[in-house]
Design a protein around this motif. Sequence first.
Motif, PDB file in Angstrom:
ATOM      1  N   UNK A 363       0.842  -1.211   0.000  1.00 22.21           N
ATOM      2  CA  UNK A 363       0.000   0.000   0.000  1.00 22.21           C
ATOM      3  C   UNK A 363       0.872   1.255   0.000  1.00 22.21           C
ATOM      4  N   UNK A 364       1.962   1.204   0.775  1.00 23.40           N
ATOM      5  CA  UNK A 364       2.891   2.356   0.811  1.00 23.40           C
ATOM      6  C   UNK A 364       3.473   2.621  -0.575  1.00 23.40           C
ATOM      7  N   UNK A 365       3.785   1.503  -1.274  1.00 24.39           N
ATOM      8  CA  UNK A 365       4.356   1.628  -2.623  1.00 24.39           C
ATOM      9  C   UNK A 365       3.336   2.310  -3.558  1.00 24.39           C
ATOM     10  N   UNK A 366       2.077   1.850  -3.493  1.00 26.55           N
ATOM     11  CA  UNK A 366       1.030   2.446  -4.344  1.00 26.55           C
ATOM     12  C   UNK A 366       0.871   3.931  -3.992  1.00 26.55           C
ATOM     13  N   UNK A 367       0.823   4.208  -2.679  1.00 29.06           N
ATOM     14  CA  UNK A 367       0.641   5.587  -2.184  1.00 29.06           C
ATOM     15  C   UNK A 367       1.762   6.492  -2.697  1.00 29.06           C
ATOM     16  N   UNK A 368       3.012   6.024  -2.516  1.00 26.86           N
ATOM     17  CA  UNK A 368       4.163   6.855  -2.897  1.00 26.86           C
ATOM     18  C   UNK A 368       4.177   7.109  -4.402  1.00 26.86           C
ATOM     19  N   UNK A 369       3.870   6.075  -5.187  1.00 28.83           N
ATOM     20  CA  UNK A 369       3.892   6.252  -6.644  1.00 28.83           C
ATOM     21  C   UNK A 369       2.766   7.164  -7.118  1.00 28.83           C
ATOM     22  N   UNK A 370       1.580   7.014  -6.517  1.00 26.91           N
ATOM     23  CA  UNK A 370       0.458   7.880  -6.908  1.00 26.91           C
ATOM     24  C   UNK A 370       0.756   9.327  -6.580  1.00 26.91           C
ATOM     25  N   UNK A 371       1.365   9.523  -5.404  1.00 23.30           N
ATOM     26  CA  UNK A 371       1.677  10.881  -4.932  1.00 23.30           C
ATOM     27  C   UNK A 371       2.574  11.644  -5.917  1.00 23.30           C
ATOM     28  N   UNK A 372       3.397  10.862  -6.656  1.00 25.78           N
ATOM     29  CA  UNK A 372       4.312  11.521  -7.604  1.00 25.78           C
ATOM     30  C   UNK A 372       3.554  12.106  -8.788  1.00 25.78           C
ATOM     31  N   UNK A 373       2.383  11.530  -9.100  1.00 20.86           N
ATOM     32  CA  UNK A 373       1.690  11.961 -10.324  1.00 20.86           C
ATOM     33  C   UNK A 373       0.317  12.594 -10.102  1.00 20.86           C
TER      34      UNK A 373
END
Length: 441
Positions: A363-373
Amino acid sequence: MSDNKKEEGLMEKIVSLCKRRGFIYQGSEIYGGLAGTWDYGPLGVALKRNIINLWWKRFVEEKEDMYGVDAAILMNPKVWDSSGHVSGFSDPLTECDKCKKRFRADTLENKEKCGECGGKLGGERQFNMMFKTNAGATEDESSVVYLRPETAGGMFVNFKNVVDSFHPRLPFGTAQTGKAFRNEIAPRDFIFRAREFEQMEIEYFVKPLEWENAFEKFRLAMKGWIKEVGIKEENVYELEVGDGDRAHYSKRTIDFEFDFPFGRKELYGLAYRTDFDLTAHSKGSGTDLSYYDEETKERYVPHVIEPSFGVERTVLAVLTSAYTEDNLGGETRVYLKLSPSIAPVIVAVFPLLKNKPELIEKAREVYTNLKKVIPRVAWDDNGNIGKRYRRQDEIGTPFCVTIDFDTLEDGTVTIRNRDNGEQERVLITELENKISSAIGN
Ligand code: GAP
């Protein structure tokens, strides 16, 4: 229940949601408050900034003929002499002989008797609404300055600066957003009438005979804005302000009124200020603020169209329009149907369970990647999924994404839509596109 009662209830619900969920608090609350002031919490400041940024994008950045300025709040007091505010920016005031309470006389039904104690009300006198203070260490008449009562003044005094730096051809406009201060006799209705508030204003300079085109252009632009920001169009009315009711500088004004829960009241104003301000500031400052027209080889004082938007009234109209109660899955829920363009949070990301490291990691990975875009992505792992959905609904988050055990197997997540509660399974790799297209990025 009558419609009025329902609407009164709505105001209480909005105020309570704003406080509970960290949108808006009473100003200086722990000291008993200060009338007419409001503090914005984390979600409120996000909402307010998103509104201002969207306005700036639409009315300044996307235009070729618009110039942004950010003038000082404290200005030479002669500015407000020239503009007519020192002599004329006042409301009629009346005072009770007995309890000494002061009222705005033009809003009273009974102008004789005090509504608080029954005492006799005194005669009316004009009360100037500008806040006065002193600049520097000397406190006398020579050091008096005012907190600006409108952002407009800063744009008129910078007219020549903008012309000299950019040589714009008429028509062109200047825009400014920022605080304005008015010592309202009776601040009321939550953030609707405050003593400290923010404005988003444009002074659009035109050739004297071309004001009508520009007026119409901005009338339509204001209607477009109202729709885009998420204010219910069917609750907005255009009022042609009559001769005796317009501000001293205006030859034509339209008030955009909105059905607030406490009644139909002014949301925004659009005014034709003629050449009043540039002429007055030319006289007052001794600086020629006329414009040399290269095309016609003439020199003249441009006329001005002024669309004026209150930020707080936008926030309140948006909240009133967005507040929704429905029944989802047999349960009553409250949600804010905010447009993704201004919602404080666009996507909230949840791990299904809090105590499973493999879920948290994914979930952290999804969160961090979404936050970039995607702008404004939030993390929420508190309580069960149902509670998290309710919490996000209440603050107007359009999408929630849940990472569960299937995610670890097949790389898919659940994306849930705020407005209909529908859930869809999508690949993580498709998430960004899916959300971007839904929010129109
Ligand atoms: N420069 C023109 C001008 O200031 P105004 O009608 O006095 O015109 C413009 O104010 C807008 O500012 C209003 O339409 C409203 O949105 C907002 N506004 C005015 N007074 C306010 C107050 N006391 N509290 C909150 N917003 C206010």
